[in-house]
Design an enzyme around this catalytic site. Structure first.
Site, PDB file in Angstrom:
ATOM      1  N   GLU A  95       0.819  -1.203   0.000  1.00 20.17           N
ATOM      2  CA  GLU A  95       0.000   0.000   0.000  1.00 20.17           C
ATOM      3  C   GLU A  95       0.858   1.260   0.000  1.00 20.17           C
ATOM      4  O   GLU A  95       1.965   1.275   0.555  1.00 20.17           O
ATOM      5  CB  GLU A  95      -0.920   0.000   1.231  1.00 20.17           C
ATOM      6  CG  GLU A  95      -1.953  -1.111   1.195  1.00 20.17           C
ATOM      7  CD  GLU A  95      -2.706  -1.295   2.495  1.00 20.17           C
ATOM      8  OE1 GLU A  95      -3.794  -1.903   2.449  1.00 20.17           O
ATOM      9  OE2 GLU A  95      -2.226  -0.869   3.558  1.00 20.17           O
ATOM     10  N   CYS A 108       3.227   8.560   0.888  1.00 16.40           N
ATOM     11  CA  CYS A 108       3.925   7.634   1.781  1.00 16.40           C
ATOM     12  C   CYS A 108       4.083   6.310   1.044  1.00 16.40           C
ATOM     13  O   CYS A 108       3.087   5.650   0.733  1.00 16.40           O
ATOM     14  CB  CYS A 108       3.107   7.460   3.060  1.00 16.40           C
ATOM     15  SG  CYS A 108       3.801   6.287   4.228  1.00 16.40           S
ATOM     16  N   CYS A 115       7.311  -6.873   6.750  1.00 14.83           N
ATOM     17  CA  CYS A 115       8.480  -6.317   7.438  1.00 14.83           C
ATOM     18  C   CYS A 115       9.052  -7.373   8.374  1.00 14.83           C
ATOM     19  O   CYS A 115       8.307  -8.156   8.965  1.00 14.83           O
ATOM     20  CB  CYS A 115       8.072  -5.068   8.218  1.00 14.83           C
ATOM     21  SG  CYS A 115       9.446  -4.201   9.002  1.00 14.83           S
ATOM     22  N   CYS A 119       7.823  -4.969  15.177  1.00 14.87           N
ATOM     23  CA  CYS A 119       7.420  -4.008  16.207  1.00 14.87           C
ATOM     24  C   CYS A 119       6.022  -4.362  16.728  1.00 14.87           C
ATOM     25  O   CYS A 119       5.114  -4.668  15.948  1.00 14.87           O
ATOM     26  CB  CYS A 119       7.442  -2.595  15.648  1.00 14.87           C
ATOM     27  SG  CYS A 119       9.102  -2.037  15.139  1.00 14.87           S
ATOM     28  N   CYS A 122       2.701  -2.439  15.277  1.00  8.78           N
ATOM     29  CA  CYS A 122       2.572  -2.180  13.840  1.00  8.78           C
ATOM     30  C   CYS A 122       1.903  -3.347  13.108  1.00  8.78           C
ATOM     31  O   CYS A 122       2.339  -4.500  13.229  1.00  8.78           O
ATOM     32  CB  CYS A 122       3.955  -1.917  13.242  1.00  8.78           C
ATOM     33  SG  CYS A 122       3.954  -1.573  11.474  1.00  8.78           S
ATOM     34  N   CYS A 333      -0.557   5.916  10.553  1.00  3.18           N
ATOM     35  CA  CYS A 333       0.721   5.340  10.965  1.00  3.18           C
ATOM     36  C   CYS A 333       0.524   3.996  11.676  1.00  3.18           C
ATOM     37  O   CYS A 333      -0.258   3.887  12.617  1.00  3.18           O
ATOM     38  CB  CYS A 333       1.423   6.332  11.890  1.00  3.18           C
ATOM     39  SG  CYS A 333       3.029   5.790  12.455  1.00  3.18           S
TER      40      CYS A 333
END
Length: 344
Positions: A95, A108, A115, A119, A122, A333
């Site tokens: 995205e 962005c 990933c 974290c 996230c 975010c």
């Protein structure tokens, strides 16, 4: 009958285009011609490259294509933010988020499908790692959206850790900033990182883009509980490296700090953060936590965030509260997750 998968020209550097020209029997200067067609005139087919001979275009078309592909889907927020879905890697799409704001229009972009960093807060990290994007995949996010030519800024803050895919990120930055490419000023580009030290040093030494470091806690043990990467790349070492660079002039340094109720949002935490960053020319972006499923973390109140910001400012650390955008379409975010192909 096998179908040959053609290689994209978009995302290639001038030197790489010279190699393509040589491979196709074209003179070296044809690379500059191709770059103008790709990045300045933005053609949609090789046939439109009319200052290349017809035979050269035919040879080029045998193995290559332009490589700009439109997004597969889009979702628009009530605040004007638009989230775009693109082909990714490893069965997981990626995205990009378009954020209009007065005279600014920021995109962005993602650098990976998923990933590795894991974290706790996230959504991207929860899905695991599915593959690195190519420079073409990154540049395609910028060139394929309807608002492409009106963009003022690009932030590498989408899915993935840019320093974990540094070669492709550096290549994309070269295409973005070179005179033969999109000819952007590096001041229009910000790259985010959790702080992979060697890669971060390479980025700082070879580009002039802005840097944003995901910090989220002034205490190493607490940060490690939220961001496992702290155990490999200590925040103290990251900041020690950053102290070797000049951020007082053209290049900006910022720290991202998501705030959680009762975790990292007290005035004591603000004092510790100010001590950690003392003497650095930087800005702290305080970010409201956007709740994700099955998380025991909760959002700090507006009053708490305001008091935290004011305390940092009293210590001489410039701090601002970032406005949340696109939360209603899961574009804020920490909320980017893409989609598995079978879910579409």
């Amino acid at each position: 009958m096998e179908t040959t998968i053609k290689k994209p020209l978009t995302g290639l550097t001038l030197e790489q285009l010279r190699n393509v020209a040589a491979e196709c029997g074209m003179p070296s200067f044809a690379a500059k011609q191709m770059s103008q067609w790709l990045y300045e005139k933005r053609v949609t087919s090789i046939d439109e490259m009319t200052n290349l001979s017809k035979s050269a275009r035919q040879r080029l078309s045998t193995d290559y294509c332009i490589g700009v592909t439109p997004p597969k889907a889009a979702a628009e927020s009530t605040d004007g933010t638009v989230k775009y879905l693109f082909d990714g890697k490893g069965g997981r799409d990626i995205e990009a988020v378009y954020i209009p704001d007065k005279d600014r229009a920021t995109l962005c972009v993602s650098s990976q499908a998923g990933c590795r960093m894991g974290c706790k807060f996230c959504m991207t990290g929860r899905q695991g790692f599915h593959g690195n994007l190519t420079a073409c995949d990154i540049i395609n996010q910028i060139m394929a959206i309807p608002q492409s030519r009106s963009l003022t800024n690009v932030v590498f803050m989408g899915m993935g850790e840019p320093m974990d895919n540094l070669p492709a990120v550096l290549q994309a930055i070269e295409v973005l900033t070179s005179p033969w490419g999109l000819a952007w000023s590096p001041k229009r580009i910000t790259v985010s990182t959790i702080g992979k030290i060697n890669e971060m040093k390479t980025l700082l030494d070879t580009t002039k883009v802005h840097l944003a470091v995901s910090l989220h806690s002034p205490y190493p043990e607490q940060r490690a509980s939220l961001m496992p990467v702290e155990r490999a790349y200590h925040s103290r070492d990251v900041i020690a490296l950053l102290r070797q660079y000049d951020f007082a002039h053209q290049r900006r340094l910022s720290f991202e700090y998501i705030m959680w109720r009762g975790v990292n949002d007290s005035l004591r935490d603000a004092d510790a953060l100010a001590r950690l960053l003392k003497g650095l020319d930087c800005r702290v972006n305080l970010i409201r936590f956007h709740a994700i499923p099955d998380s025991d973390l909760s959002t700090s109140s507006t009053d708490t965030m305001t008091a935290f910001r004011d305390r940092l400012n009293e210590h001489g650390v410039t701090a601002t509260i970032r406005t949340s955008r696109g939360e209603d379409i899961a574009a804020a975010c920490g909320m980017l997750a893409g989609k598995a192909r079978k879910e579409q």
